[in-house]
Design a protein around this motif. Structure first.
Motif, PDB file in Angstrom:
ATOM      1  N   SER A  16      -4.683   5.011   1.876  1.00 53.78           N
ATOM      2  CA  SER A  16      -4.747   5.696   0.799  1.00 53.78           C
ATOM      3  C   SER A  16      -3.354   5.788   0.166  1.00 53.78           C
ATOM      4  CB  SER A  16      -5.068   7.210   0.849  1.00 53.78           C
ATOM      5  OG  SER A  16      -4.314   7.942   1.865  1.00 53.78           O
ATOM      6  N   GLU A  17      -3.416   6.055  -1.159  1.00 55.17           N
ATOM      7  CA  GLU A  17      -2.107   5.963  -2.103  1.00 55.17           C
ATOM      8  C   GLU A  17      -1.875   7.222  -2.830  1.00 55.17           C
ATOM      9  OE1 GLU A  17      -1.960   2.526  -4.850  1.00 55.17           O
ATOM     10  OE2 GLU A  17      -2.718   1.000  -3.445  1.00 55.17           O
ATOM     11  N   GLY A  18      -0.508   7.687  -2.615  1.00 55.92           N
ATOM     12  CA  GLY A  18      -0.187   9.027  -3.299  1.00 55.92           C
ATOM     13  C   GLY A  18       0.058   8.667  -4.509  1.00 55.92           C
ATOM     14  N   SER A  19       0.109   9.846  -5.439  1.00 56.58           N
ATOM     15  CA  SER A  19       0.845   9.829  -6.782  1.00 56.58           C
ATOM     16  C   SER A  19       2.141   9.591  -7.052  1.00 56.58           C
ATOM     17  CB  SER A  19       0.394  11.060  -7.604  1.00 56.58           C
ATOM     18  OG  SER A  19       1.125  12.079  -6.792  1.00 56.58           O
ATOM     19  N   ARG A  20       3.087   9.730  -6.068  1.00 61.48           N
ATOM     20  CA  ARG A  20       4.433   9.349  -6.017  1.00 61.48           C
ATOM     21  C   ARG A  20       5.011   8.115  -5.127  1.00 61.48           C
ATOM     22  NH1 ARG A  20       6.298  15.484  -4.496  1.00 61.48           N
ATOM     23  NH2 ARG A  20       5.511  16.533  -6.635  1.00 61.48           N
ATOM     24  N   GLY A  21       3.941   7.469  -4.968  1.00 57.82           N
ATOM     25  CA  GLY A  21       4.114   5.726  -4.730  1.00 57.82           C
ATOM     26  C   GLY A  21       4.084   5.928  -3.180  1.00 57.82           C
ATOM     27  N   TRP A  22       4.196   6.763  -2.473  1.00 61.74           N
ATOM     28  CA  TRP A  22       3.928   6.984  -0.915  1.00 61.74           C
ATOM     29  C   TRP A  22       2.413   6.487  -0.581  1.00 61.74           C
ATOM     30  CZ3 TRP A  22       6.754   9.656   3.074  1.00 61.74           C
ATOM     31  CH2 TRP A  22       8.248   9.918   2.818  1.00 61.74           C
ATOM     32  N   THR A  23       2.238   5.845   0.541  1.00 62.21           N
ATOM     33  CA  THR A  23       0.985   5.286   0.903  1.00 62.21           C
ATOM     34  C   THR A  23       0.763   5.881   2.476  1.00 62.21           C
ATOM     35  OG1 THR A  23       2.097   2.983   1.736  1.00 62.21           O
ATOM     36  CG2 THR A  23       0.801   3.209  -0.651  1.00 62.21           C
ATOM     37  N   ARG A  24      -0.500   6.004   2.691  1.00 59.12           N
ATOM     38  CA  ARG A  24      -0.520   6.219   4.013  1.00 59.12           C
ATOM     39  C   ARG A  24      -1.189   5.012   4.714  1.00 59.12           C
ATOM     40  NH1 ARG A  24      -3.984  11.249   4.956  1.00 59.12           N
ATOM     41  NH2 ARG A  24      -1.843  11.975   4.723  1.00 59.12           N
ATOM     42  N   GLU A  25      -0.619   4.489   5.704  1.00 58.57           N
ATOM     43  CA  GLU A  25      -0.972   3.035   6.185  1.00 58.57           C
ATOM     44  C   GLU A  25      -1.095   3.304   7.751  1.00 58.57           C
ATOM     45  OE1 GLU A  25       2.705   0.661   5.472  1.00 58.57           O
ATOM     46  OE2 GLU A  25       2.884   1.493   3.349  1.00 58.57           O
ATOM     47  N   LEU A  26      -2.014   2.146   8.039  1.00 52.53           N
ATOM     48  CA  LEU A  26      -2.353   1.963   9.607  1.00 52.53           C
ATOM     49  C   LEU A  26      -1.263   0.699  10.004  1.00 52.53           C
ATOM     50  CD1 LEU A  26      -3.698   1.946  12.311  1.00 52.53           C
ATOM     51  CD2 LEU A  26      -5.422   0.490  11.281  1.00 52.53           C
ATOM     52  N   ASN A  27      -0.618   0.619  10.692  1.00 51.23           N
ATOM     53  CA  ASN A  27       0.396  -0.193  11.329  1.00 51.23           C
ATOM     54  C   ASN A  27       0.498  -0.172  12.639  1.00 51.23           C
ATOM     55  OD1 ASN A  27       1.315  -1.039   8.423  1.00 51.23           O
ATOM     56  ND2 ASN A  27       2.523   0.927   8.695  1.00 51.23           N
ATOM     57  N   LEU A  28       0.854  -1.261  13.191  1.00 54.02           N
ATOM     58  CA  LEU A  28       1.133  -1.390  14.679  1.00 54.02           C
ATOM     59  C   LEU A  28       2.617  -1.396  14.772  1.00 54.02           C
ATOM     60  CD1 LEU A  28      -0.110  -2.063  17.559  1.00 54.02           C
ATOM     61  CD2 LEU A  28       0.290  -4.299  17.163  1.00 54.02           C
ATOM     62  N   ILE A  29       3.150  -0.328  15.311  1.00 51.24           N
ATOM     63  CA  ILE A  29       4.765  -0.036  15.430  1.00 51.24           C
ATOM     64  C   ILE A  29       5.268  -0.057  16.901  1.00 51.24           C
ATOM     65  CG2 ILE A  29       6.379   1.732  14.553  1.00 51.24           C
ATOM     66  CD1 ILE A  29       4.653   2.302  12.386  1.00 51.24           C
ATOM     67  N   SER A  30       6.274  -0.513  16.937  1.00 47.19           N
ATOM     68  CA  SER A  30       7.244  -0.190  18.030  1.00 47.19           C
ATOM     69  C   SER A  30       8.279   0.873  17.869  1.00 47.19           C
ATOM     70  CB  SER A  30       8.075  -1.488  18.870  1.00 47.19           C
ATOM     71  OG  SER A  30       8.868  -1.206  19.611  1.00 47.19           O
ATOM     72  N   TRP A  31       8.255   2.088  18.544  1.00 41.39           N
ATOM     73  CA  TRP A  31       9.147   3.012  18.416  1.00 41.39           C
ATOM     74  C   TRP A  31      10.352   2.912  19.524  1.00 41.39           C
ATOM     75  CZ3 TRP A  31       8.840   5.610  14.135  1.00 41.39           C
ATOM     76  CH2 TRP A  31       7.421   5.768  13.500  1.00 41.39           C
TER      77      TRP A  31
END
Length: 173
Positions: A16-31
């Motif tokens: 999804s996309e927020g009103s302030r340019g932020w996005t909720r994303e699904l990613n593959l991440i190495s922490w």
């Protein structure tokens, strides 16, 4: 605050996309240079800032599925079937379909990157109990692993629809 590193190894999709340019994303991440995990969280446009999120390794998903497979069933038939959905397009189609049965907009899966559907063949006299026990085991396993999980209804209705039947056919079920 402790420093940490992250590397987005694969961008899988925007939920999804927020009103302030932020996005909720699904990613593959190495922490912290660790094993990559499926991750869903809010990100600033430049990926320099992030919100709280959830992460799931393949091993954690396998452990949750294994807990479901090992649930007791009537006459020990082990008849529940598990469909782990991580393909964003399929997940989003199932979400829209599930919401349609409630006559509502929005995501009944609450933005979860992984949706596990538990199915049991009709005609088995313990199908409700067998599916419920499998779901209970899976929810307990998710809790033990520190994962967020919840039971979402209307799986039966989803797979009785034309789209659901087509998906089951593609899966050979």
């Amino acid at each position: 605050m402790a420093e940490f590193k992250y590397e987005i190894q694969e961008e899988l999709g925007v939920v999804s996309e927020g009103s302030r340019g932020w996005t909720r994303e699904l990613n593959l991440i190495s922490w912290n240079e660790g094993k990559p995990k499926y991750d869903i969280r809010d990100w600033a446009p430049d990926h320099e800032k992030m919100g709280k999120g959830i992460s799931l390794t393949k091993e954690e998903l396998d452990a949750v599925l294994e807990a479901g497979k090992n649930a007791p069933t009537g006459m020990n038939r082990q008849c529940p079937v598990f469909i782990a959905v991580q393909d964003k397009k399929v997940r989003d189609q199932l979400s829209a379909l599930n919401a349609s049965f409630m006559n509502r907009e929005g995501d009944p899966f609450y933005g979860a990157p992984t949706v596990i559907c538990v199915l049991v063949k009709e005609g088995i006299n313990t199908n409700l109990e067998d599916g419920s026990l499998a779901l209970g085991n899976m929810l307990n396993a998710a809790y033990a692993l520190g994962l967020g999980a919840c039971w979402i209804h209307r799986c039966k209705e989803m797979f009785q629809s034309d789209y659901g039947k087509e998906l089951l056919s593609k899966l050979g079920l």
